[in-house]
Design an enzyme around this catalytic site. Structure first.
Site, PDB file in Angstrom:
ATOM      1  N   ASN A 156      32.078  39.805  34.127  1.00 20.55           N
ATOM      2  CA  ASN A 156      31.777  38.395  34.423  1.00 20.55           C
ATOM      3  C   ASN A 156      30.337  37.968  34.131  1.00 20.55           C
ATOM      4  OD1 ASN A 156      31.146  39.997  36.688  1.00 20.55           O
ATOM      5  ND2 ASN A 156      31.206  38.217  38.035  1.00 20.55           N
ATOM      6  N   SER A 233      35.572  45.425  41.228  1.00 18.50           N
ATOM      7  CA  SER A 233      36.533  45.096  42.283  1.00 18.50           C
ATOM      8  C   SER A 233      36.401  46.042  43.478  1.00 18.50           C
ATOM      9  CB  SER A 233      37.950  45.194  41.719  1.00 18.50           C
ATOM     10  OG  SER A 233      38.213  46.525  41.324  1.00 18.50           O
ATOM     11  N   GLY A 237      35.775  50.042  43.423  1.00 23.43           N
ATOM     12  CA  GLY A 237      34.585  50.445  44.183  1.00 23.43           C
ATOM     13  C   GLY A 237      34.907  51.554  45.179  1.00 23.43           C
ATOM     14  N   GLU A 254      28.513  46.834  44.341  1.00 22.58           N
ATOM     15  CA  GLU A 254      28.569  45.378  44.548  1.00 22.58           C
ATOM     16  C   GLU A 254      29.988  44.950  44.194  1.00 22.58           C
ATOM     17  OE1 GLU A 254      26.611  43.479  45.996  1.00 22.58           O
ATOM     18  OE2 GLU A 254      24.855  44.778  46.057  1.00 22.58           O
ATOM     19  N   CYS A 288      31.149  36.612  41.954  1.00 17.43           N
ATOM     20  CA  CYS A 288      31.368  37.184  43.288  1.00 17.43           C
ATOM     21  C   CYS A 288      30.740  36.287  44.352  1.00 17.43           C
ATOM     22  CB  CYS A 288      30.829  38.600  43.370  1.00 17.43           C
ATOM     23  SG  CYS A 288      29.167  38.764  42.749  1.00 17.43           S
ATOM     24  N   GLU A 465      20.372  45.319  45.264  1.00 14.77           N
ATOM     25  CA  GLU A 465      19.928  45.290  43.872  1.00 14.77           C
ATOM     26  C   GLU A 465      18.818  44.250  43.708  1.00 14.77           C
ATOM     27  OE1 GLU A 465      22.784  46.441  40.809  1.00 14.77           O
ATOM     28  OE2 GLU A 465      24.212  45.226  41.920  1.00 14.77           O
TER      29      GLU A 465
HETATM   30  O1  TXE Z   1      37.497  45.181  37.701  1.00 12.74           O
HETATM   31  P1  TXE Z   1      37.307  46.751  37.863  1.00 12.74           P
HETATM   32  P2  TXE Z   1      38.325  44.350  36.602  1.00 12.74           P
HETATM   33  C1  TXE Z   1      37.258  41.602  40.727  1.00 12.74           C
HETATM   34  C2  TXE Z   1      38.010  40.325  40.436  1.00 12.74           C
HETATM   35  C3  TXE Z   1      38.881  40.699  39.280  1.00 12.74           C
HETATM   36  C4  TXE Z   1      39.200  42.142  39.588  1.00 12.74           C
HETATM   37  C5  TXE Z   1      39.585  43.021  38.430  1.00 12.74           C
HETATM   38  O2  TXE Z   1      38.775  39.981  41.558  1.00 12.74           O
HETATM   39  O3  TXE Z   1      40.025  39.933  39.258  1.00 12.74           O
HETATM   40  O4  TXE Z   1      38.009  42.644  40.163  1.00 12.74           O
HETATM   41  O5  TXE Z   1      38.600  43.014  37.409  1.00 12.74           O
HETATM   42  C6  TXE Z   1      35.302  50.270  35.545  1.00 12.74           C
HETATM   43  N1  TXE Z   1      36.128  54.857  37.734  1.00 12.74           N
HETATM   44  N2  TXE Z   1      35.957  41.619  40.134  1.00 12.74           N
HETATM   45  O6  TXE Z   1      39.635  44.985  36.291  1.00 12.74           O
HETATM   46  O7  TXE Z   1      38.553  47.458  37.547  1.00 12.74           O
HETATM   47  C7  TXE Z   1      35.828  49.247  34.559  1.00 12.74           C
HETATM   48  O8  TXE Z   1      36.081  49.826  33.290  1.00 12.74           O
HETATM   49  C8  TXE Z   1      34.988  54.307  37.292  1.00 12.74           C
HETATM   50  C9  TXE Z   1      34.900  41.203  40.991  1.00 12.74           C
HETATM   51  O9  TXE Z   1      37.442  44.107  35.456  1.00 12.74           O
HETATM   52  O10 TXE Z   1      36.691  46.976  39.182  1.00 12.74           O
HETATM   53  C10 TXE Z   1      34.691  48.227  34.553  1.00 12.74           C
HETATM   54  O11 TXE Z   1      33.627  48.698  33.736  1.00 12.74           O
HETATM   55  N3  TXE Z   1      34.924  53.086  36.738  1.00 12.74           N
HETATM   56  C11 TXE Z   1      33.557  41.565  40.462  1.00 12.74           C
HETATM   57  C12 TXE Z   1      34.255  48.222  36.032  1.00 12.74           C
HETATM   58  O12 TXE Z   1      34.715  49.471  36.562  1.00 12.74           O
HETATM   59  C13 TXE Z   1      36.061  52.381  36.634  1.00 12.74           C
HETATM   60  C14 TXE Z   1      33.380  41.491  38.998  1.00 12.74           C
HETATM   61  C15 TXE Z   1      34.865  47.068  36.856  1.00 12.74           C
HETATM   62  O13 TXE Z   1      36.268  47.108  36.699  1.00 12.74           O
HETATM   63  C16 TXE Z   1      37.293  52.902  37.087  1.00 12.74           C
HETATM   64  C17 TXE Z   1      34.541  41.915  38.258  1.00 12.74           C
HETATM   65  C18 TXE Z   1      37.298  54.196  37.662  1.00 12.74           C
HETATM   66  N4  TXE Z   1      38.413  54.771  38.130  1.00 12.74           N
HETATM   67  C19 TXE Z   1      35.770  41.950  38.842  1.00 12.74           C
HETATM   68  N5  TXE Z   1      38.257  51.978  36.864  1.00 12.74           N
HETATM   69  C20 TXE Z   1      32.460  40.808  41.178  1.00 12.74           C
HETATM   70  N6  TXE Z   1      32.673  40.519  42.455  1.00 12.74           N
HETATM   71  O14 TXE Z   1      31.426  40.509  40.607  1.00 12.74           O
HETATM   72  C21 TXE Z   1      37.657  50.905  36.292  1.00 12.74           C
HETATM   73  N7  TXE Z   1      36.330  51.148  36.138  1.00 12.74           N
END
Ligand code: TXE
Length: 484
Positions: A156, A233, A237, A254, A288, A465
């Site tokens: 994002n 997410s 996390g 975060e 977020c 951060e």
């Molecule tokens: O997030 P992911 P996604 C929320 C928002 C969105 C949802 C899904 O609700 O609809 O998350 O988005 C990496 N081990 N936010 O699928 O999966 C992944 O490759 C290590 C809120 O994009 O959490 C990416 O680089 N890393 C948020 C990063 O984690 C892993 C912003 C985030 O992906 C992993 C974005 C694993 N097992 C989404 N699996 C905010 N609040 O700012 C995935 N990743």
């Protein structure tokens, strides 16, 4: 799909060299899905491990570099990003779907962050010298780099979030393995390309692109990675936290928010509507810190809803590069489907639909959605779960105390805002909102880069951060005793 001209093939950057991946992937333009923004190299676990090894080997060199050298490197990166903000903003708008002005603003922000941490590199020691409680003993407290840090980032804010992790990591003498979200590989690559020309020792900064489950997980699992900073997410996390805890790595998370914006009866209503529009819907609600719960005192509830509805009707949803677009597309088809499902679920659970929430057709095929507004009750899912799209709900409050109670009744605690002309209410709210950041007469989204960013409860974990507080995460404290 038509190929775009701008992007050369985005490759991994490992140990000071550009390398092909094990496979490749495509990132597409959410405003026009016929356009491929980049073809990027995808790493597997073993390639990620090569990058981690390179970072570990580079650490002794970079951690002993002078503050001046670190400052010069970061300053050079920041200057180039700032000079190329229009070009980088264009790339960001094409790949993530932010409107062009928003995207250029984000690129500039990334440059400013590197500039800020160029200054921090000179102040990195943060040393304190104290008298001991014992006679003739002196105590000092110094900060040292951690080692290899793994940086896992979302889609994002594809330039700003990597910047606010990479810049402090390098400023404080750590080596870096950076893994961006696959949806924004071109932005991750563009940033890495600038960093690759900044005279860092080979291996100090590495870019690995690929799936979270493979490449991200390799960072989480590797005993050579001393610390992990993650934004994304809550579900991912949790996985990162558990993996890091198993081997006692330092971790910073975060994650999501469900941020309240209170509108009190004494508020300047036009300003409150402005805060709601900016906070809830700009950047397509994909923040977020988005103001997704609008908690409005009963006397102004109906007037606020009427004015907000009118403003939403005037917003232009469209191609991110089109002049006059207020709201760009949703990032991809998965997120659009998630948003539309959340709208359907809000209707099913009896939230009152005010406007929007439909998929839209435009001249180009993209993931367009009209901004949605509901009237809801605090216990409904639309008022409790993060949607991460242009969807907000209004919650009616009997009075300020009721509004505050609703605001704090959430698993999240990132940011909370209040619109009021009462200084007493504003000060009370600042003290009693259970969040990491508060806003008075401002949207909940939109923060400065030289002060801490982060929240409480399910929103964040670990040190904050950004700003000077970033040192808490990116350094380890050492206490020294000397008998004179
Ligand atoms: O997030 P992911 P996604 C929320 C928002 C969105 C949802 C899904 O609700 O609809 O998350 O988005 C990496 N081990 N936010 O699928 O999966 C992944 O490759 C290590 C809120 O994009 O959490 C990416 O680089 N890393 C948020 C990063 O984690 C892993 C912003 C985030 O992906 C992993 C974005 C694993 N097992 C989404 N699996 C905010 N609040 O700012 C995935 N990743």
């Amino acid at each position: 799909m038509k190929r775009s001209d701008l992007q050369q093939k985005a490759r991994q950057y490992i140990n000071g060299r550009w390398q092909s991946g094990v496979t490749s992937g495509l990132s597409e333009n959410p405003s026009d899905t016929r356009e491929v923004v980049t073809e990027y190299a995808r790493a597997d676990r073993s390639q990620a491990e090569l990058a981690i090894r390179a970072a570990a080997d580079a650490f002794p060199h970079w951690s002993q570099s002078t503050p001046q050298r670190r400052a010069d490197v970061l300053d050079q990166i920041g200057s180039e990003i700032l000079a190329r903000r229009e070009e980088l903003g264009l790339l960001l708008a094409r790949e993530e779907g932010k409107t062009l002005p928003e995207a250029v603003g984000e690129a500039a922000r990334a440059g400013q962050i590197f500039k800020f941490f160029a200054g921090e590199a000179l102040r990195v020691s943060g040393s304190q010298v104290l008298a001991s409680v014992r006679a003739d003993v002196q105590v000092d407290v110094t900060r040292e780099p951690l080692g290899v840090v793994g940086l896992i980032t979302p889609w994002n804010f594809p330039l700003a979030i990597p910047a606010w992790k990479i810049a402090p990591a390098l400023a404080h003498g750590n080596s870096v393995v950076f893994k961006p979200s696959e949806l924004v590989s071109a932005c991750g690559w563009a940033l890495a390309e600038i960093i690759s020309r900044a005279a860092l020792p080979a291996g100090t900064f590495n870019l690995v692109m690929g799936s979270g489950r493979e490449v991200g997980q390799a960072l989480v699992d590797s005993p050579l990675v001393d610390a992990i900073s993650f934004t994304g997410s809550v579900a991912t996390g949790e996985l990162v936290l558990q993996g890091a805890a198993r081997r006692r790595a330092k971790v910073q998370l975060e994650m999501s928010g469900k941020n309240p914006l209170l509108v009190l009866a004494d508020a300047d209503l036009a300003r409150a509507v402005d805060c709601a529009v900016q906070g809830a819907y700009f950047s397509t609600g994909q923040r977020c810190t988005a103001s997704s719960r609008l908690i409005v005192e009963a006397p102004v509830h109906d007037a606020f809803v009427a004015q907000l509805r009118q403003r939403l009707a005037s917003l232009k949803v469209g191609h991110a590069l089109e002049r006059g677009t207020d709201i760009g597309p949703v990032v991809d088809r998965v997120q659009l489907a998630r948003n539309l499902a959340a709208v359907a679920s809000a209707r099913e659970e009896g939230a009152e639909h005010v406007c929007g929430g439909e998929a839209l057709q435009r001249a180009t095929v993209g993931h367009y959605m009209s901004p949605a507004l509901f009237l809801a009750r605090p216990e409904q899912r639309i008022a409790r779960e993060e949607i991460f799209g242009p969807v907000a709900c209004v919650l009616r409050a009997d009075d300020y105390a009721h509004a505050l109670q609703i605001a704090n009744d959430t698993p999240f605690g990132l940011c909370a805002g209040i619109c009021t002309t009462s200084l007493a209410r504003a000060m009370h709210f600042k003290r009693h909102a259970k969040v990491g950041m508060t806003m008075v007469n401002l949207p909940t989204a939109g923060v400065d880069y030289h002060v801490p960013f982060g929240g409480r409860k399910a929103s964040s974990y670990g040190p904050r951060e950004q700003g000077r507080h970033a040192a808490e995460f990116y350094t380890s404290v050492k206490t020294g005793y000397v008998h004179a």
